[in-house]
Structures are given as C-alpha cells and as structure tokens.
Write a protein that holds these residues in place. Structure first.
Motif, PDB file in Angstrom:
ATOM      1  N   VAL A  88       0.841  -1.198   0.000  1.00  0.00           N
ATOM      2  CA  VAL A  88       0.000   0.000   0.000  1.00  0.00           C
ATOM      3  C   VAL A  88       0.879   1.254   0.000  1.00  0.00           C
ATOM      4  O   VAL A  88       0.611   2.208  -0.736  1.00  0.00           O
ATOM      5  N   ILE A  89       1.924   1.260   0.788  1.00  0.00           N
ATOM      6  CA  ILE A  89       2.839   2.407   0.832  1.00  0.00           C
ATOM      7  C   ILE A  89       3.529   2.597  -0.514  1.00  0.00           C
ATOM      8  O   ILE A  89       3.644   3.722  -1.007  1.00  0.00           O
TER       9      ILE A  89
ATOM     10  N   PHE B 259       2.435   1.628  -3.517  1.00  0.00           N
ATOM     11  CA  PHE B 259       1.446   2.127  -4.463  1.00  0.00           C
ATOM     12  C   PHE B 259       1.151   3.601  -4.225  1.00  0.00           C
ATOM     13  O   PHE B 259       0.955   4.363  -5.169  1.00  0.00           O
ATOM     14  N   TRP B 260       1.086   4.019  -2.969  1.00  0.00           N
ATOM     15  CA  TRP B 260       0.789   5.420  -2.651  1.00  0.00           C
ATOM     16  C   TRP B 260       1.862   6.335  -3.242  1.00  0.00           C
ATOM     17  O   TRP B 260       1.538   7.334  -3.878  1.00  0.00           O
ATOM     18  N   PHE B 261       3.130   6.014  -3.034  1.00  0.00           N
ATOM     19  CA  PHE B 261       4.200   6.893  -3.482  1.00  0.00           C
ATOM     20  C   PHE B 261       4.491   6.790  -4.974  1.00  0.00           C
ATOM     21  O   PHE B 261       4.964   7.748  -5.577  1.00  0.00           O
TER      22      PHE B 261
ATOM     23  N   PHE C   2      -0.462   6.828  -6.739  1.00  0.00           N
ATOM     24  CA  PHE C   2      -1.505   7.764  -6.338  1.00  0.00           C
ATOM     25  C   PHE C   2      -0.989   9.191  -6.157  1.00  0.00           C
ATOM     26  O   PHE C   2      -1.624  10.143  -6.604  1.00  0.00           O
ATOM     27  N   ARG C   3       0.131   9.364  -5.497  1.00  0.00           N
ATOM     28  CA  ARG C   3       0.646  10.696  -5.225  1.00  0.00           C
ATOM     29  C   ARG C   3       1.030  11.454  -6.491  1.00  0.00           C
ATOM     30  O   ARG C   3       0.636  12.610  -6.652  1.00  0.00           O
TER      31      ARG C   3
ATOM     32  N   GLN D 157      -0.198  11.018  -9.467  1.00  0.00           N
ATOM     33  CA  GLN D 157      -1.440  11.284 -10.192  1.00  0.00           C
ATOM     34  C   GLN D 157      -2.169  12.472  -9.583  1.00  0.00           C
ATOM     35  O   GLN D 157      -2.738  13.293 -10.306  1.00  0.00           O
ATOM     36  N   GLN D 158      -2.156  12.599  -8.274  1.00  0.00           N
ATOM     37  CA  GLN D 158      -2.787  13.742  -7.622  1.00  0.00           C
ATOM     38  C   GLN D 158      -2.066  15.039  -7.978  1.00  0.00           C
ATOM     39  O   GLN D 158      -2.703  16.074  -8.193  1.00  0.00           O
ATOM     40  N   LYS D 159      -0.737  14.991  -8.061  1.00  0.00           N
ATOM     41  CA  LYS D 159       0.023  16.185  -8.445  1.00  0.00           C
ATOM     42  C   LYS D 159      -0.303  16.606  -9.872  1.00  0.00           C
ATOM     43  O   LYS D 159      -0.458  17.788 -10.166  1.00  0.00           O
TER      44      LYS D 159
END
Length: 113
Positions: free
Chosen positions: A30-31, A33-35, A38-39, A41-43
């Motif tokens: 999960v960590i 995938f987040w870095f 997801f992160r 893509q949000q930027k």
C-alpha cells in the motif's frame, strides 16, 4: 503418528506478532502504491486544474481531440470558444483541454552583424 507429543505441545499459540507479520507485506505494498502511483497522479491533476483556471483570451490551446486553436472567448463557466482556422470557431468544454500554450511573443528583429 508422525508428530511426537512433545513437539506438538511446544508450538507457541498465535499472537499479535503473528498478525503483524502477516499484514506487513500488504502494508508495504500500500505504501509503495501510494508513493509510485496515487501521489504523482494527484500532483498531475492539481497542475491540470491550475492550467485550466489560467486560460485567458489569446492563448493557444490543444484539445484532447487534437485540435489546435486560439482562445477567442472565455466564459466564466465551463465553456471556451476557440478559433481553429480563420472564421471557424468551435465551442468546447474547458476540461477537454490537453495543453495550454502561452501567447506567441513577437520575434525580435535580429541583425546579421
């Protein structure tokens, strides 16, 4: 039969350490995938929203469909009017812009010598 009674009785009962060690790989995934997904893509989404908010009349834009044109009218809502050719104006939704190019600046006269 194959397991002696002494060996079977020496096994420790399951505890909190056992649960934590079984969930550790999932938490690590999960960590990661987040870095990595997801992160960023949000930027990119925030940068795209800022780009769309900064569209002004006279900007050269590229739509998601590949049309390149100059913004002739900016409506406060979601609509833009772009001129793709002389006399050909197209009304598009602001969110369908792929890229905003800045206004073309005048080329300064260069001297040979």
């Amino acid at each position: 039969m194959f397991i002696t009674p002494a060996l079977a009785q020496s096994a420790a009962p399951g505890g909190a350490g056992d649960i934590l060690s079984s969930l550790a790989p999932i938490i690590i995934l999960v960590i990661i995938f987040w870095f990595l997904i997801f992160r960023p893509q949000q930027k990119r989404a925030k940068a795209h929203q800022a780009m769309l908010a900064a569209v002004v009349r006279g900007d050269t834009v590229v739509t998601n469909g590949g049309l390149v044109g100059k913004v002739t009218k900016v409506v406060d809502g979601d609509d833009l009017e772009i001129e793709v050719s002389k006399g050909v104006k197209v009304k598009i939704v602001r969110t369908m812009l792929a890229d905003v190019r800045s206004k073309p600046e005048a080329v300064s006269a260069k001297t040979d010598k």
